[in-house]
Design a protein around this motif. Sequence first.
Motif, short mmCIF file in Angstrom:
data_model
loop_
_atom_site.label_atom_id
_atom_site.label_comp_id
_atom_site.label_asym_id
_atom_site.label_seq_id
_atom_site.Cartn_x
_atom_site.Cartn_y
_atom_site.Cartn_z
N ARG A 1 0.84 -1.21 0.00
CA ARG A 1 0.00 0.00 0.00
C ARG A 1 0.87 1.25 0.00
O ARG A 1 0.64 2.20 -0.79
CB ARG A 1 -0.91 0.01 1.22
CG ARG A 1 -1.82 1.24 1.28
CD ARG A 1 -2.65 1.26 2.56
NE ARG A 1 -1.81 1.37 3.75
CZ ARG A 1 -1.31 2.53 4.19
NH1 ARG A 1 -1.52 3.65 3.51
NH2 ARG A 1 -0.59 2.56 5.28
N VAL A 2 1.88 1.28 0.87
CA VAL A 2 2.79 2.43 0.91
C VAL A 2 3.51 2.58 -0.42
O VAL A 2 3.67 3.68 -0.95
CB VAL A 2 3.79 2.28 2.07
CG1 VAL A 2 4.88 3.36 1.99
CG2 VAL A 2 3.07 2.34 3.42
N ARG B 1 2.47 1.68 -3.42
CA ARG B 1 1.56 2.23 -4.43
C ARG B 1 1.41 3.74 -4.28
O ARG B 1 1.44 4.50 -5.26
CB ARG B 1 0.18 1.56 -4.33
CG ARG B 1 0.13 0.15 -4.88
CD ARG B 1 -1.30 -0.31 -5.04
NE ARG B 1 -2.03 -0.33 -3.78
CZ ARG B 1 -2.04 -1.35 -2.93
NH1 ARG B 1 -1.36 -2.44 -3.21
NH2 ARG B 1 -2.74 -1.28 -1.81
N GLU B 2 1.27 4.20 -3.03
CA GLU B 2 1.09 5.63 -2.80
C GLU B 2 2.34 6.42 -3.17
O GLU B 2 2.26 7.50 -3.77
CB GLU B 2 0.71 5.88 -1.34
CG GLU B 2 -0.67 5.33 -0.98
CD GLU B 2 -1.00 5.48 0.49
OE1 GLU B 2 -0.12 5.97 1.25
OE2 GLU B 2 -2.12 5.10 0.89
N GLU B 3 3.51 5.87 -2.83
CA GLU B 3 4.75 6.56 -3.17
C GLU B 3 5.00 6.55 -4.67
O GLU B 3 5.50 7.52 -5.24
CB GLU B 3 5.92 5.91 -2.42
CG GLU B 3 5.95 6.22 -0.95
CD GLU B 3 6.13 7.70 -0.69
OE1 GLU B 3 7.07 8.30 -1.25
OE2 GLU B 3 5.33 8.27 0.08
N ALA C 1 2.68 6.59 -6.93
CA ALA C 1 1.76 7.57 -7.51
C ALA C 1 2.34 8.97 -7.45
O ALA C 1 2.15 9.77 -8.38
CB ALA C 1 0.41 7.51 -6.79
N LEU C 2 3.05 9.28 -6.35
CA LEU C 2 3.68 10.60 -6.24
C LEU C 2 4.75 10.80 -7.30
O LEU C 2 5.07 11.93 -7.67
CB LEU C 2 4.32 10.76 -4.85
CG LEU C 2 3.38 10.80 -3.65
CD1 LEU C 2 4.17 10.87 -2.37
CD2 LEU C 2 2.41 11.96 -3.76
N THR D 1 3.64 3.06 -11.36
CA THR D 1 2.45 2.21 -11.26
C THR D 1 2.82 0.80 -10.84
O THR D 1 3.92 0.32 -11.12
CB THR D 1 1.71 2.16 -12.62
OG1 THR D 1 0.50 1.41 -12.47
CG2 THR D 1 2.57 1.51 -13.68
N THR E 1 5.19 12.03 3.48
CA THR E 1 4.44 11.88 2.25
C THR E 1 3.07 12.54 2.36
O THR E 1 2.40 12.41 3.36
CB THR E 1 4.25 10.40 1.87
OG1 THR E 1 3.51 10.30 0.66
CG2 THR E 1 3.53 9.64 2.95
N SER E 2 2.69 13.28 1.36
CA SER E 2 1.33 13.82 1.29
C SER E 2 1.00 14.18 -0.14
O SER E 2 0.06 13.67 -0.72
CB SER E 2 1.17 15.04 2.21
OG SER E 2 2.11 16.04 1.87
N THR E 3 1.79 15.04 -0.76
CA THR E 3 1.53 15.47 -2.12
C THR E 3 2.80 15.40 -2.93
O THR E 3 3.90 15.27 -2.40
CB THR E 3 1.02 16.92 -2.14
OG1 THR E 3 2.08 17.78 -1.68
CG2 THR E 3 -0.20 17.11 -1.27
#
Length: 385
Positions: free
Chosen positions: A153-154, A156-158, A160-161, A165, A369-371
């Motif tokens: 999960r982490v 995937r989020e990183e 995406a930043l 993919t 991490t946020s944006t």
Amino acid sequence: MIREYPVGLLFSTTGSYATVCRSMLNGARLAVEQINQDPDFGVRLTPIERNPGCDLAAYAPSVEELIGNGVRNIVGCYTSSSRKEVIPVFEKRDALLWYPTHYEGFESSANVIYTGAAPNHHMLPLVEYFTRHIGRRVFCVGSNYIWAWESNRVLREELALRRGTVVGERYLAVGETDFDSIIQSIFTADPDIVFNSLIGESAYAFFRAFRAACKKRGIDQARRYPVASCNLSEPELESIGPDAVAGHLSSSVYFASIDTRENHRFVARYNAAFAQEKVPSAEAEAAYTAVILLAQSLREAGSDALQNVKSCAARQRFTAPQGDVAIDPGTFHAYLTPRIGRSRQDGQFDIVYDAGCPVAPDPYLINSTSTLEAASRRPTLRIVS
């Protein structure tokens, strides 16, 4: 006056992930011996060992038994599932778990001190490294439990930043070793890199099977489909075997090849005490560090009562084999130094990235991490070749 305290050592030295746990127990034993041999330290530890045998159902009863026999501080657990299994017991019985391994983060318990790496120590540096130097298309393969779920999960989020993919995601039960269909899925997805969050025998079997499948197709696996992990250490390289050991990336805070006087002493002592194990792991170093910090806290507290020990733990500092380590009083996680290594044929790692100093723990990734804008403001990696 020397005060004596019992300390529980809870490691599965038999079972599917016993290779890592044996190294953890060795690291803890080494620290206990070091403390007990120093007459000026003022504390003597009486280790009481328990082996749950990688059986999840055996962890909580083992903790109940230890606490029932007067143990207030226990160093142990490797998997996140075992940690979560025992935390309610620690909270109910007012005892303290010293958890000495990397984990997926997103947890804070008043009854746990975390001396292993948080996700900002291993996941974030790894993602930044491979997106800069390898590619952004990732295939994930992991053991079917919380460590792999949350790590992916982490990831995937990183990704995406960074406009990357996940092109595939597969899970197998802990201990499963049949990877034929997953390897075929990897070839079909054709990723830039494979992210491995398998543990124990499952991981070793995957490395061997994937290397063999690539060789059969005339593919240089380490170059074309490099495998990156946050849980691959030196004792496990030996378990993988010589035909598939070289060329894998591992994100960690400790490698036995760290070139410092403190680490040279640690490795020499470890090798002398446990010659059959050859080299320590990051988990062994974390367990060693946990016992030292626990002993320092007991010495300052003058008792093994949870609140006294925890209050003192927040003030401890220690020059560990990996470098300076301290406990953050806000999260009770450790300041650690992120590194990335590439495995060699001889079972060691070449360090290709070193943060150079301890990094504050960020178990909830609040500050990390946020944006995409926040990601662009992060310090750049210092590559040491």
